[in-house]
Structure formats: C-alpha cells, structure tokens
Design an enzyme around this catalytic site. Sequence first.
Site, mmCIF file in Angstrom:
data_model
loop_
_atom_site.group_PDB
_atom_site.id
_atom_site.type_symbol
_atom_site.label_atom_id
_atom_site.label_comp_id
_atom_site.label_asym_id
_atom_site.label_seq_id
_atom_site.Cartn_x
_atom_site.Cartn_y
_atom_site.Cartn_z
ATOM 1 N N GLU A 52 -0.765 4.668 6.741
ATOM 2 C CA GLU A 52 0.069 4.825 5.550
ATOM 3 C C GLU A 52 1.527 4.905 5.939
ATOM 4 O O GLU A 52 1.889 5.277 7.055
ATOM 5 C CB GLU A 52 -0.347 6.047 4.733
ATOM 6 C CG GLU A 52 -0.070 7.402 5.316
ATOM 7 C CD GLU A 52 -0.573 8.504 4.394
ATOM 8 O OE1 GLU A 52 0.011 8.679 3.301
ATOM 9 O OE2 GLU A 52 -1.534 9.194 4.770
ATOM 10 N N GLY A 53 2.378 4.477 5.017
ATOM 11 C CA GLY A 53 3.811 4.491 5.240
ATOM 12 C C GLY A 53 4.520 4.976 3.999
ATOM 13 O O GLY A 53 3.896 5.565 3.101
ATOM 14 N N PHE A 55 5.810 3.298 1.533
ATOM 15 C CA PHE A 55 5.582 2.551 0.306
ATOM 16 C C PHE A 55 4.115 2.459 -0.097
ATOM 17 O O PHE A 55 3.800 2.276 -1.271
ATOM 18 C CB PHE A 55 6.118 1.116 0.448
ATOM 19 C CG PHE A 55 7.597 1.041 0.671
ATOM 20 C CD1 PHE A 55 8.490 1.528 -0.265
ATOM 21 C CD2 PHE A 55 8.103 0.480 1.837
ATOM 22 C CE1 PHE A 55 9.853 1.452 -0.070
ATOM 23 C CE2 PHE A 55 9.473 0.402 2.053
ATOM 24 C CZ PHE A 55 10.349 0.888 1.104
ATOM 25 N N LYS A 57 -0.425 2.796 1.224
ATOM 26 C CA LYS A 57 -1.501 3.181 2.133
ATOM 27 C C LYS A 57 -2.334 1.935 2.429
ATOM 28 O O LYS A 57 -2.469 1.053 1.585
ATOM 29 C CB LYS A 57 -2.384 4.260 1.504
ATOM 30 C CG LYS A 57 -1.694 5.602 1.289
ATOM 31 C CD LYS A 57 -2.660 6.612 0.671
ATOM 32 C CE LYS A 57 -2.011 7.985 0.528
ATOM 33 N NZ LYS A 57 -0.882 7.965 -0.423
ATOM 34 N N VAL A 58 -2.883 1.880 3.637
ATOM 35 C CA VAL A 58 -3.717 0.744 4.024
ATOM 36 C C VAL A 58 -5.119 1.252 4.327
ATOM 37 O O VAL A 58 -5.302 2.226 5.064
ATOM 38 C CB VAL A 58 -3.142 0.016 5.256
ATOM 39 C CG1 VAL A 58 -4.042 -1.159 5.645
ATOM 40 C CG2 VAL A 58 -1.728 -0.473 4.976
ATOM 41 N N LYS A 71 -3.972 -3.086 1.222
ATOM 42 C CA LYS A 71 -2.730 -2.320 1.123
ATOM 43 C C LYS A 71 -2.513 -1.969 -0.346
ATOM 44 O O LYS A 71 -2.359 -2.857 -1.183
ATOM 45 C CB LYS A 71 -1.556 -3.140 1.657
ATOM 46 C CG LYS A 71 -0.221 -2.406 1.625
ATOM 47 C CD LYS A 71 0.853 -3.221 2.336
ATOM 48 C CE LYS A 71 2.175 -2.456 2.417
ATOM 49 N NZ LYS A 71 3.193 -3.188 3.207
ATOM 50 N N ASP A 156 11.640 -5.122 10.604
ATOM 51 C CA ASP A 156 10.964 -3.862 10.933
ATOM 52 C C ASP A 156 9.874 -4.105 11.987
ATOM 53 O O ASP A 156 8.758 -3.610 11.874
ATOM 54 C CB ASP A 156 10.348 -3.255 9.668
ATOM 55 C CG ASP A 156 9.963 -1.784 9.838
ATOM 56 O OD1 ASP A 156 10.581 -1.093 10.681
ATOM 57 O OD2 ASP A 156 9.050 -1.323 9.148
#
Length: 372
Positions: A52-53, A55, A57-58, A71, A156
Amino acid sequence: DNAVHIIKTYDVVKESTTLTAGIVTKSVKDNSVRVQEAPVATNYKIIRLIGEGGFAKVYEGEYNGMRVAIKVYNTNDDKDFLKEYGVWFSLQVPEPHENIVKLITAGTSPRPYIIMELMKTSLAGKKFDEMTALSIILDVLRAVDFAHSRGIIHGDIKPSNILLNEFNRAKVGDWGLSKVVSSNTTTNVSMSILYAAPEQIMEDKEGFYTDVYSVCEVFYEILTGVPPFSGSIASVIGSKNEGRFRQLSSFDPSFSRYDGVISRCLSPDYKARPSVRELYNFFGGRFNESIAYSSRSFPLEAFVELVIYSVKEGNWDKALVYVDSILKRVNDPRVSEIKRLLEEERDNSIYSKDFVLSKVEVLRDIIISRRA
C-alpha cells in the site's frame, strides 16, 4: 447495446499525447482524456494485501480464473486513477512492453481500481550477484527508454516499483506519478525522497535525467544491499545536493568499473548525467563481460543468458546461434521447441516479445534441472 456508458473527463496533460484504442482516448481539440467506464469487474476476488502507498492499496486476487494484482484507490475521487491509467495504457499500445507491468482491465465502481498481471516479488530489500543485478537494471532501462520514447517520465523509480517474475525478469510498475514531459514539467510532492533526484526535491522539476538518477540508485542498492543515501531526511537531502555517497569500489574493488558512471548518474547537476541509451550501452557491456567470465565455469548457463539477452535485444539470429550451442550439449526436446519458436518469430514476427521471453526463460529451469 442498451447499457448506459458513463463518460468522465479529466484534464491530464496539455502536451500532445495520443492515447488510442481501448477505453482511453485523448481529445486533440481540448486536450482532455476521456475514459469510457469499463464493465465493473464483479468477478474478481481479493485474496490478500500485498502493498500500500499514499494513493492506493494493492491486493493479490483472482480475475477470470487468473491470479492477478488489483490496485484499489483509497478514495472515490478518480483524478489519480485517470491520470495513472491514461499514461499506463498509452504504454501498452499497440502491445504490452516486456518490461512494463501488463494492464488487464480497470473500472471506477465501487471505487477506482486497476487489475494487472501478478508478479512474484519486488526489488525492495533485495541484493543480487553482479550478473543478475546487471540483467535486472538493463530490463529497467529498456522500460524507461521505451517510456521516454513516448515522452513519458516515470518520476518515481525505486525498488518497490520494480517487480520480478519467476525468472527474475524485471518490469516497471506504478505509473501514478509519471507525466508527459514539457518545458515546465514539475514534480509531485508524493515522490520518494530517498530515490528522488536533487532537482525533484529542491527545484520542483524533472526530466528524463531524473529517471536516470533513480535507476542508478536502484542499481547501487541491488548490487550492495544498501542505498547510496541514508539517514534523516535532512542528511539525505544534504548528501544528494552535494553528491556525497560511498563509492561502489569501497564495497568490492572489482566494482571500481562502476565508480565513474555512478558518480555521473548521481551528480546534483543533471546536465552531467548520461543519457538512458549511454547508460544502457555501458551496463550492457559490463553484462556481456560478466557472462564471458562466468562461461569459464558454467558454459551452459552462460549460453542461456546470452539467448535471453539476444531475445530482449530482438537479435533472433544471435539467439539461434546460442540455442544451437546449447543443443550441441543438451539433447532435450524442449530446447528444440524453443529453437523452432525463435525461427518462426525471426521469419514471421507473429508473437509479442513478452510471449517469446516467457518461453525462452524456461531454458534456465531446463539447465538447472540437469545440473541437479
């Protein structure tokens, strides 16, 4: 049909980019990206959270009988979804690139989501031998070079955004912070400081040279097991701005061959950095030297790596020469089948490179099983 199609518009970029086919199109007239909402993927199933980041969750999940990565964005605001999907989709046309994570489908209900191929692992926390590290970083550079050819900066690049399949082929994912290059391209405050270039942090700008910086940081880390910059945010920023980091040769004297190019890559002056193509040629040269050295002890494994490398380069004749070298030592019908596939692709160009690689990479298992 009688279904109601919802059209949503988001002004993603002002530069001229053509996103054709599928559900994403870009209006030449008003520079807006239009997304015709795909059917809701009601037949996908969430299995487990894998990352997760800021923006999204995966998850690992299932879709149409396939294991996939899903995602799911954190909010119903589809601005980030449309931006990422628009750029990512443009990199899949006319066919998916073998070093970019493949999109499968997407939708916005009940919350924006993207379904993509499931990879084995990421580079996060990984260290590799020199030849594997070179093979991985060449894969990353192929993906970055392809994106740059479409006018797209990833913005990124970091270990967690570079994924590996079961044969250690790298694919670049997470294009959420990517953007179309322009004369005044600005960065996103959500980029990762540890892998960001100085101009991203201090000047709020980025270009193709920014991805070069981050790729070299990743290479440094997967070769040594530690990033070139660490510590507090203030110390990391200070070291980046001054170009202060431990030379690779201090880890292993044989790594001195990389000191010069890494110093250029991690220069705070982006004009001093090599181009992606220059960097690719440099690492490609070191990779071939590494294979030549390993061939003294493991000739079959070296030939396998040369076959895979030649396929990645699209050099079918060379790939076939190396397959013939394997066949002289290994009487295995699977190797003969791979030779027939390569001949067919050379003569007719009917398969995607991703498909051919998935077949050729099996050579590694064939040789390992024989050695066992």
